[in-house]
Design an enzyme around this catalytic site. Structure first.
Site, PDB file in Angstrom:
ATOM      1  N   ILE A  18       3.009  -5.809  -0.231  1.00  0.00           N
ATOM      2  CA  ILE A  18       3.931  -6.033   0.981  1.00  0.00           C
ATOM      3  C   ILE A  18       3.176  -5.744   2.167  1.00  0.00           C
ATOM      4  O   ILE A  18       3.417  -6.233   3.396  1.00  0.00           O
ATOM      5  CB  ILE A  18       5.234  -5.139   0.974  1.00  0.00           C
ATOM      6  CG1 ILE A  18       6.158  -5.528   1.857  1.00  0.00           C
ATOM      7  CG2 ILE A  18       4.784  -3.535   0.917  1.00  0.00           C
ATOM      8  CD1 ILE A  18       6.734  -6.546   1.549  1.00  0.00           C
ATOM      9  N   SER A  40      -6.385   3.155   2.102  1.00  0.00           N
ATOM     10  CA  SER A  40      -5.981   2.573   0.675  1.00  0.00           C
ATOM     11  C   SER A  40      -7.395   2.587  -0.097  1.00  0.00           C
ATOM     12  O   SER A  40      -8.721   2.785   0.257  1.00  0.00           O
ATOM     13  CB  SER A  40      -5.966   1.219   0.900  1.00  0.00           C
ATOM     14  OG  SER A  40      -4.958   0.474   0.023  1.00  0.00           O
ATOM     15  N   LYS A  94      11.094   0.611   1.818  1.00  0.00           N
ATOM     16  CA  LYS A  94      12.001   0.957   1.069  1.00  0.00           C
ATOM     17  C   LYS A  94      11.706   0.978  -0.297  1.00  0.00           C
ATOM     18  O   LYS A  94      10.557   0.208  -0.705  1.00  0.00           O
ATOM     19  CB  LYS A  94      13.240  -0.153   1.150  1.00  0.00           C
ATOM     20  CG  LYS A  94      12.933  -1.568   1.183  1.00  0.00           C
ATOM     21  CD  LYS A  94      12.305  -2.111   0.001  1.00  0.00           C
ATOM     22  CE  LYS A  94      13.068  -2.017  -1.282  1.00  0.00           C
ATOM     23  NZ  LYS A  94      12.456  -2.828  -2.446  1.00  0.00           N
TER      24      LYS A  94
HETATM   25  P1  NAP Z   1       1.970  -2.612  -4.786  1.00  0.00           P
HETATM   26  O1  NAP Z   1       1.062  -3.920  -4.185  1.00  0.00           O
HETATM   27  O2  NAP Z   1       1.640  -2.451  -6.221  1.00  0.00           O
HETATM   28  O3  NAP Z   1       1.202  -1.270  -4.059  1.00  0.00           O
HETATM   29  C1  NAP Z   1       0.803  -1.156  -2.657  1.00  0.00           C
HETATM   30  C2  NAP Z   1      -0.582  -0.329  -2.534  1.00  0.00           C
HETATM   31  O4  NAP Z   1      -0.305   1.041  -2.754  1.00  0.00           O
HETATM   32  C3  NAP Z   1      -1.478  -0.934  -3.736  1.00  0.00           C
HETATM   33  O5  NAP Z   1      -2.213  -1.858  -3.360  1.00  0.00           O
HETATM   34  C4  NAP Z   1      -2.374   0.543  -3.867  1.00  0.00           C
HETATM   35  O6  NAP Z   1      -3.333   0.572  -2.953  1.00  0.00           O
HETATM   36  C5  NAP Z   1      -1.313   1.617  -3.571  1.00  0.00           C
HETATM   37  N1  NAP Z   1      -1.131   2.443  -4.554  1.00  0.00           N
HETATM   38  C6  NAP Z   1      -0.404   1.810  -5.615  1.00  0.00           C
HETATM   39  N2  NAP Z   1      -0.125   2.755  -6.395  1.00  0.00           N
HETATM   40  C7  NAP Z   1      -0.576   3.803  -5.852  1.00  0.00           C
HETATM   41  C8  NAP Z   1      -0.862   5.502  -6.326  1.00  0.00           C
HETATM   42  N3  NAP Z   1      -0.145   6.076  -7.686  1.00  0.00           N
HETATM   43  N4  NAP Z   1      -1.248   6.048  -5.352  1.00  0.00           N
HETATM   44  C9  NAP Z   1      -1.816   5.829  -4.430  1.00  0.00           C
HETATM   45  N5  NAP Z   1      -1.729   4.604  -3.802  1.00  0.00           N
HETATM   46  C10 NAP Z   1      -1.105   3.699  -4.556  1.00  0.00           C
HETATM   47  O7  NAP Z   1       3.188  -2.667  -4.119  1.00  0.00           O
HETATM   48  P2  NAP Z   1       4.152  -3.497  -3.331  1.00  0.00           P
HETATM   49  O8  NAP Z   1       4.770  -4.664  -3.688  1.00  0.00           O
HETATM   50  O9  NAP Z   1       3.336  -3.684  -1.923  1.00  0.00           O
HETATM   51  O10 NAP Z   1       5.276  -2.518  -2.677  1.00  0.00           O
HETATM   52  C11 NAP Z   1       5.269  -1.371  -1.978  1.00  0.00           C
HETATM   53  C12 NAP Z   1       6.428  -0.948  -1.633  1.00  0.00           C
HETATM   54  O11 NAP Z   1       7.102  -1.917  -0.810  1.00  0.00           O
HETATM   55  C13 NAP Z   1       7.632  -0.735  -2.710  1.00  0.00           C
HETATM   56  O12 NAP Z   1       8.384   0.426  -2.277  1.00  0.00           O
HETATM   57  C14 NAP Z   1       8.255  -2.082  -2.522  1.00  0.00           C
HETATM   58  O13 NAP Z   1       9.665  -1.695  -3.050  1.00  0.00           O
HETATM   59  C15 NAP Z   1       8.296  -2.472  -1.480  1.00  0.00           C
HETATM   60  N6  NAP Z   1       8.390  -4.064  -0.851  1.00  0.00           N
HETATM   61  C16 NAP Z   1       7.881  -4.682  -1.748  1.00  0.00           C
HETATM   62  C17 NAP Z   1       8.004  -6.023  -1.494  1.00  0.00           C
HETATM   63  C18 NAP Z   1       7.220  -7.063  -2.617  1.00  0.00           C
HETATM   64  O14 NAP Z   1       7.819  -8.227  -2.321  1.00  0.00           O
HETATM   65  N7  NAP Z   1       6.597  -6.767  -3.304  1.00  0.00           N
HETATM   66  C19 NAP Z   1       9.045  -6.499  -0.709  1.00  0.00           C
HETATM   67  C20 NAP Z   1       9.688  -5.668   0.240  1.00  0.00           C
HETATM   68  C21 NAP Z   1       9.221  -4.120  -0.028  1.00  0.00           C
HETATM   69  P3  NAP Z   1      -4.796   1.074  -3.343  1.00  0.00           P
HETATM   70  O15 NAP Z   1      -5.131   0.673  -4.792  1.00  0.00           O
HETATM   71  O16 NAP Z   1      -5.895   0.165  -2.416  1.00  0.00           O
HETATM   72  O17 NAP Z   1      -4.924   2.520  -3.005  1.00  0.00           O
END
Ligand code: NAP
Length: 314
Positions: A18, A40, A94
């Site tokens: 995101i 990150s 969120k």
């Molecule tokens: P993601 O790509 O899986 O995670 C975002 C980043 O957070 C990862 O690349 C990682 O970066 C870091 N991370 C993951 N687990 C972690 C941990 N345990 N400790 C520390 N850092 C960690 O997730 P996302 O899809 O972007 O979603 C993140 C949030 O945005 C969620 O709450 C989701 O509901 C919301 N969201 C997502 C979307 C969508 O389409 N995916 C849409 C709207 C809102 P590093 O490994 O580089 O640290």
């Protein structure tokens, strides 16, 4: 001579899906914000100062006083707490946390520290939402049906955290629908029954049916292939209203409304954050998350087929 304020420095934490899809483009297109750093463990943004340790970042860049957390909900509380303790203004993706109590704790901390906390709901910023809300003010709502069906493999490729405790499963997208519902309904509703389908190898639901007072029903399903559906259809005393495409389109009695030019959900969120910081205010509305917590408390659990991400595609 221009007297416009210089852009305010902001750091993005958790450079994943995101952040790349929405936060970075919204910030880079904004004249109000300067994306001054990222934090990150492995992700970064070209041309932007990158940190991989949050404590070290907080110590090194006290001049960056606004932090936007794009992490999954499970690690978010610890990051938010540290940021607030360091007197930074904080914007939360969120859902704002894993539990309601976590977010209440952050709210209290932000107030004590005298900084802004913004629990953002991006779907509330969709183009048709404000117009739907104002239409409903003059009508009596007779009932509503939410259909939120999408493909988890497309939107959360390989993201096992969504099926871990605190990840909320299909409530992760479903809460977007609930954030719209709680924004537009003139009278609040509450959950009276729910059925949640848990894959036998997972900790969170992949599908859910929710029944609320006021003849409001919701169906969430993460197994939808092909066309994706994000609709809220509302029957009122003066005809019907439908928000489609996650709130991007509004139909009144089956006719599409002409919506004013819209900056987009994430540019609108960052404009709101800039306003909150400037006014010294916070915005934390937990109404959508209360419905999710209630569904987890009240829902009947049904076990369904195991779910695995397609490893070679992720
Ligand atoms: P993601 O790509 O899986 O995670 C975002 C980043 O957070 C990862 O690349 C990682 O970066 C870091 N991370 C993951 N687990 C972690 C941990 N345990 N400790 C520390 N850092 C960690 O997730 P996302 O899809 O972007 O979603 C993140 C949030 O945005 C969620 O709450 C989701 O509901 C919301 N969201 C997502 C979307 C969508 O389409 N995916 C849409 C709207 C809102 P590093 O490994 O580089 O640290």
């Amino acid at each position: 001579m221009s007297y416009a304020n210089p852009p305010r420095k902001i750091a993005l934490v958790g450079i994943g899906k995101i952040a790349r899809d929405q936060h970075v483009p919204a910030l880079q297109a904004s004249s109000e914000w300067e994306l001054a750093a990222t934090v990150s463990r492995s992700g970064s943004v070209e041309g932007v100062e990158a940190h991989d340790d949050f404590d070290a970042f907080l110590a090194a860049r006290p001049d960056i006083d606004v932090i936007s957390l794009c992490l999954p909900p499970q690690p978010r509380f610890d990051y938010a707490r540290k940021a607030l303790m360091a007197r930074r203004h904080v914007m939360l993706e969120k859902p704002p946390g894993q539990t309601l109590a976590e977010v209440h704790a952050l709210q209290r901390l932000a107030a004590t520290q005298g900084v802004t906390l913004f629990a953002s709901w991006h779907s509330r910023m969709a183009a048709g939402v404000a117009a739907a809300k104002s239409r409903l003010v003059e009508r009596v709502v007779r009932g509503a049906r939410i259909t939120w069906k999408e493909d988890v493999r497309k939107w959360h490729p390989g993201q096992d955290w969504v099926f871990e405790p605190g990840g909320m499963g299909v409530m992760d997208p479903g809460i977007n629908a609930l954030s719209i519902l709680t924004e537009i309904l003139p009278e609040p509703v509450h959950l009276v029954a729910a059925e949640l389908e848990f894959p036998e190898n997972r900790h969170t639901p992949i599908a859910a049916r929710l029944d609320f007072t006021g003849n409001v029903r919701a169906v969430f399903d993460w197994r939808q292939e092909g066309p994706q559906t994000w609709d809220i259809e509302i029957e009122t005393s003066k005809g019907s209203l439908a928000l489609r495409d996650g709130g991007a389109r509004l139909e009144v009695d089956g006719v599409a409304e002409d919506l004013a030019d819209h900056p987009g959900e994430y540019p609108s969120l960052y404009a709101r954050m800039a306003d909150l910081v400037a006014r010294g205010q916070s915005d934390v509305d937990l109404a959508p998350m209360i419905h999710v917590a209630d569904a987890m408390t009240l829902g009947r659990r049904v076990t369904t087929a195991p779910f695995e991400f397609d490893k070679e595609k992720t």
